[in-house]
Design a protein around this motif. Structure first.
Motif, PDB file in Angstrom:
ATOM      1  N   GLU A   1      49.120 146.199  43.535  1.00  0.00           N
ATOM      2  CA  GLU A   1      48.092 145.873  42.847  1.00  0.00           C
ATOM      3  C   GLU A   1      47.533 146.882  42.225  1.00  0.00           C
ATOM      4  OE1 GLU A   1      46.956 141.287  43.333  1.00  0.00           O
ATOM      5  OE2 GLU A   1      45.930 143.050  44.801  1.00  0.00           O
ATOM      6  N   GLN A   2      47.292 147.932  43.694  1.00  0.00           N
ATOM      7  CA  GLN A   2      46.868 149.354  43.374  1.00  0.00           C
ATOM      8  C   GLN A   2      47.337 150.135  42.384  1.00  0.00           C
ATOM      9  OE1 GLN A   2      43.265 150.147  43.541  1.00  0.00           O
ATOM     10  NE2 GLN A   2      44.101 147.628  44.433  1.00  0.00           N
ATOM     11  N   ASP A   3      48.730 150.566  42.947  1.00  0.00           N
ATOM     12  CA  ASP A   3      49.766 151.460  43.022  1.00  0.00           C
ATOM     13  C   ASP A   3      50.843 151.113  42.499  1.00  0.00           C
ATOM     14  OD1 ASP A   3      51.035 153.779  42.540  1.00  0.00           O
ATOM     15  OD2 ASP A   3      50.314 154.450  44.138  1.00  0.00           O
ATOM     16  N   PRO A   4      51.502 150.347  41.639  1.00  0.00           N
ATOM     17  CA  PRO A   4      52.919 149.974  41.033  1.00  0.00           C
ATOM     18  C   PRO A   4      54.164 150.641  41.895  1.00  0.00           C
ATOM     19  CG  PRO A   4      52.206 150.484  39.353  1.00  0.00           C
ATOM     20  CD  PRO A   4      50.856 151.234  40.295  1.00  0.00           C
ATOM     21  N   ARG A   5      53.961 151.974  42.031  1.00  0.00           N
ATOM     22  CA  ARG A   5      55.350 152.472  43.037  1.00  0.00           C
ATOM     23  C   ARG A   5      55.734 151.925  43.575  1.00  0.00           C
ATOM     24  NH1 ARG A   5      53.633 158.435  43.185  1.00  0.00           N
ATOM     25  NH2 ARG A   5      51.945 157.518  43.687  1.00  0.00           N
ATOM     26  N   MET A   6      57.251 151.795  43.696  1.00  0.00           N
ATOM     27  CA  MET A   6      58.102 151.699  45.105  1.00  0.00           C
ATOM     28  C   MET A   6      59.772 152.190  45.083  1.00  0.00           C
ATOM     29  SD  MET A   6      59.816 147.490  45.582  1.00  0.00           S
ATOM     30  CE  MET A   6      58.360 146.654  46.065  1.00  0.00           C
ATOM     31  N   ALA A   7      59.951 152.084  47.060  1.00  0.00           N
ATOM     32  CA  ALA A   7      60.807 152.840  47.024  1.00  0.00           C
ATOM     33  C   ALA A   7      61.629 151.603  47.678  1.00  0.00           C
ATOM     34  CB  ALA A   7      60.445 153.944  47.753  1.00  0.00           C
ATOM     35  N   VAL A   8      62.808 151.622  47.787  1.00  0.00           N
ATOM     36  CA  VAL A   8      63.457 150.367  48.304  1.00  0.00           C
ATOM     37  C   VAL A   8      64.773 151.150  48.787  1.00  0.00           C
ATOM     38  CG1 VAL A   8      64.679 148.105  48.292  1.00  0.00           C
ATOM     39  CG2 VAL A   8      62.641 148.299  46.855  1.00  0.00           C
ATOM     40  N   VAL A   9      65.126 150.971  49.561  1.00  0.00           N
ATOM     41  CA  VAL A   9      66.511 151.442  50.676  1.00  0.00           C
ATOM     42  C   VAL A   9      67.279 150.368  50.938  1.00  0.00           C
ATOM     43  CG1 VAL A   9      67.198 152.133  52.615  1.00  0.00           C
ATOM     44  CG2 VAL A   9      65.845 154.020  51.160  1.00  0.00           C
ATOM     45  N   VAL A  10      68.516 150.099  50.155  1.00  0.00           N
ATOM     46  CA  VAL A  10      69.717 148.713  50.715  1.00  0.00           C
ATOM     47  C   VAL A  10      70.269 149.946  51.512  1.00  0.00           C
ATOM     48  CG1 VAL A  10      70.995 146.893  50.058  1.00  0.00           C
ATOM     49  CG2 VAL A  10      68.685 147.821  48.838  1.00  0.00           C
ATOM     50  N   ASP A  11      70.589 149.882  52.749  1.00  0.00           N
ATOM     51  CA  ASP A  11      72.332 150.615  53.876  1.00  0.00           C
ATOM     52  C   ASP A  11      73.128 149.716  54.555  1.00  0.00           C
ATOM     53  OD1 ASP A  11      69.966 149.726  54.933  1.00  0.00           O
ATOM     54  OD2 ASP A  11      70.369 152.306  56.555  1.00  0.00           O
ATOM     55  N   ALA A  12      73.730 149.802  55.247  1.00  0.00           N
ATOM     56  CA  ALA A  12      75.009 149.359  55.821  1.00  0.00           C
ATOM     57  C   ALA A  12      75.828 150.761  56.193  1.00  0.00           C
ATOM     58  CB  ALA A  12      76.108 147.957  54.394  1.00  0.00           C
ATOM     59  N   GLY A  13      76.188 150.085  57.433  1.00  0.00           N
ATOM     60  CA  GLY A  13      77.566 150.877  58.189  1.00  0.00           C
ATOM     61  C   GLY A  13      76.735 151.015  59.532  1.00  0.00           C
ATOM     62  N   HIS A  14      77.955 151.354  60.059  1.00  0.00           N
ATOM     63  CA  HIS A  14      77.269 151.611  62.262  1.00  0.00           C
ATOM     64  C   HIS A  14      77.665 153.546  62.000  1.00  0.00           C
ATOM     65  CE1 HIS A  14      76.113 147.675  61.621  1.00  0.00           C
ATOM     66  NE2 HIS A  14      76.872 146.770  62.633  1.00  0.00           N
ATOM     67  N   GLU A  15      78.959 153.549  62.022  1.00  0.00           N
ATOM     68  CA  GLU A  15      79.482 154.532  62.153  1.00  0.00           C
ATOM     69  C   GLU A  15      79.583 155.584  60.856  1.00  0.00           C
ATOM     70  OE1 GLU A  15      80.734 155.489  65.284  1.00  0.00           O
ATOM     71  OE2 GLU A  15      80.390 153.587  65.488  1.00  0.00           O
ATOM     72  N   TYR A  16      79.456 156.631  61.505  1.00  0.00           N
ATOM     73  CA  TYR A  16      79.087 157.859  60.660  1.00  0.00           C
ATOM     74  C   TYR A  16      79.787 157.615  59.239  1.00  0.00           C
ATOM     75  CZ  TYR A  16      78.550 162.390  58.288  1.00  0.00           C
ATOM     76  OH  TYR A  16      77.649 163.367  57.639  1.00  0.00           O
ATOM     77  N   GLY A  17      81.178 157.551  59.395  1.00  0.00           N
ATOM     78  CA  GLY A  17      81.859 157.977  58.250  1.00  0.00           C
ATOM     79  C   GLY A  17      82.615 156.189  57.286  1.00  0.00           C
ATOM     80  N   GLU A  18      81.612 155.590  58.096  1.00  0.00           N
ATOM     81  CA  GLU A  18      81.004 154.159  56.735  1.00  0.00           C
ATOM     82  C   GLU A  18      79.328 153.560  56.384  1.00  0.00           C
ATOM     83  OE1 GLU A  18      80.626 151.264  60.667  1.00  0.00           O
ATOM     84  OE2 GLU A  18      83.002 151.409  60.708  1.00  0.00           O
ATOM     85  N   LEU A  19      78.885 155.351  56.833  1.00  0.00           N
ATOM     86  CA  LEU A  19      76.922 154.377  56.163  1.00  0.00           C
ATOM     87  C   LEU A  19      77.355 154.805  54.608  1.00  0.00           C
ATOM     88  CD1 LEU A  19      75.430 156.838  58.573  1.00  0.00           C
ATOM     89  CD2 LEU A  19      75.707 154.605  58.727  1.00  0.00           C
ATOM     90  N   ARG A  20      76.776 154.053  54.078  1.00  0.00           N
ATOM     91  CA  ARG A  20      76.861 153.495  52.535  1.00  0.00           C
ATOM     92  C   ARG A  20      75.350 153.435  52.446  1.00  0.00           C
ATOM     93  NH1 ARG A  20      79.639 148.163  50.435  1.00  0.00           N
ATOM     94  NH2 ARG A  20      80.131 147.909  52.354  1.00  0.00           N
ATOM     95  N   GLY A  21      74.768 153.780  50.699  1.00  0.00           N
ATOM     96  CA  GLY A  21      73.616 152.164  50.709  1.00  0.00           C
ATOM     97  C   GLY A  21      73.324 153.345  49.427  1.00  0.00           C
ATOM     98  N   ALA A  22      71.699 153.124  49.254  1.00  0.00           N
ATOM     99  CA  ALA A  22      70.971 153.131  47.665  1.00  0.00           C
ATOM    100  C   ALA A  22      69.653 153.486  47.901  1.00  0.00           C
ATOM    101  CB  ALA A  22      71.795 152.662  46.621  1.00  0.00           C
ATOM    102  N   GLU A  23      68.747 154.142  47.182  1.00  0.00           N
ATOM    103  CA  GLU A  23      67.530 154.361  47.491  1.00  0.00           C
ATOM    104  C   GLU A  23      67.796 153.773  46.112  1.00  0.00           C
ATOM    105  OE1 GLU A  23      64.173 157.150  48.008  1.00  0.00           O
ATOM    106  OE2 GLU A  23      65.584 157.984  47.336  1.00  0.00           O
ATOM    107  N   LEU A  24      66.125 152.843  45.281  1.00  0.00           N
ATOM    108  CA  LEU A  24      65.938 153.230  44.535  1.00  0.00           C
ATOM    109  C   LEU A  24      64.158 152.987  43.722  1.00  0.00           C
ATOM    110  CD1 LEU A  24      68.380 150.413  45.626  1.00  0.00           C
ATOM    111  CD2 LEU A  24      67.815 150.066  42.869  1.00  0.00           C
ATOM    112  N   ARG A  25      64.020 153.877  42.840  1.00  0.00           N
ATOM    113  CA  ARG A  25      62.434 154.527  42.890  1.00  0.00           C
ATOM    114  C   ARG A  25      62.114 153.977  41.315  1.00  0.00           C
ATOM    115  NH1 ARG A  25      61.929 159.638  44.535  1.00  0.00           N
ATOM    116  NH2 ARG A  25      63.907 160.153  43.921  1.00  0.00           N
ATOM    117  N   GLY A  26      60.814 153.734  41.593  1.00  0.00           N
ATOM    118  CA  GLY A  26      60.083 152.615  40.125  1.00  0.00           C
ATOM    119  C   GLY A  26      58.879 152.246  40.234  1.00  0.00           C
TER     120      GLY A  26
END
Length: 155
Positions: free
Chosen positions: A69-94
Motif C-alpha cells: 500500500e505504501q510502495d507497490p514495487r515487488m521482486a519475486v524469485v522462483v527457483d529450483a534445483g539442488h546441485e549446481y548444474g541443475e539450478l534454474r529460476g527467474a526473478e520478476l520485478r515490477g
C-alpha cells in the motif's frame, strides 16, 4: 502494457519465453520481497503465472499488503534445483496492483474467473475458495531475469 526489459547479463543461460512459461507453470512456491518502513520483507507464497502476469493471493492484513500500500514495487524469485548444474529460476520485478474487491469475498469478476480457477486447479483440487481475508495482487513484470544452469557447457 509494455514488454519486460530484456535481460542484459547471463543471456547464454537465460530461459526462452516457452521455457519460462513451462517453468513457472510447474513450480509451486515463490519468494516475494517488499519494502516497508522497517526495511525489506520476504515471504513465500503460492502463485499463478498466466504468461504475462504473476498472480498472488495475500492476506490483506499481512505485512506484505501493508508494505505494498505504501510502495507497490515487488521482486519475486522462483527457483529450483539442488546441485549446481541443475539450478534454474527467474526473478520478476515490477509494480503490483490489487484486483477485485478487498478482501475477496467472491463477487463476480470476469478478470479473476480464469485466474482463480487456475490457482484452485494447481493448489486446492479445483475448489475456488474466497474466505474474505485474502485479496488478489497482479504483478506485470517490468523486468525478468532467468537462469538455467543446465545450459552451461560441460567442461
Amino acid at each position: 502494457m509494455t514488454a519486460p526489459k530484456t535481460q542484459k547479463r547471463g543471456r547464454a543461460i537465460a530461459m526462452t519465453g516457452q521455457e519460462l512459461d513451462a517453468f513457472l507453470a510447474e513450480q509451486r512456491t515463490c519468494r516475494v520481497a517488499t519494502t516497508g518502513t522497517h526495511g525489506p520483507h520476504a515471504t513465500p507464497l503460492w502463485f499463478h503465472w498466466d504468461g504475462t502476469s504473476l498472480w498472488l493471493t495475500s492476506l490483506t492484513r499481512a505485512q506484505r499488503w501493508k508494505d505494498l500500500e505504501q510502495d507497490p514495487r515487488m521482486a519475486v524469485v522462483v527457483d529450483a534445483g539442488h546441485e549446481y548444474g541443475e539450478l534454474r529460476g527467474a526473478e520478476l520485478r515490477g509494480r503490483v496492483e490489487p484486483v477485485g474487491e478487498i478482501p475477496r469475498t467472491g463477487e463476480p469478476n470476469a478478470e479473476l474467473d480464469k485466474v482463480e480457477q487456475a490457482f484452485a486447479d494447481k493448489y486446492t483440487g479445483g475448489q475456488v475458495a474466497n474466505d474474505g481475508r485474502h485479496g488478489w495482487l497482479r504483478l506485470r513484470p517490468e523486468k525478468i531475469n532467468s537462469w538455467d544452469f543446465r545450459k552451461i557447457p560441460a567442461s
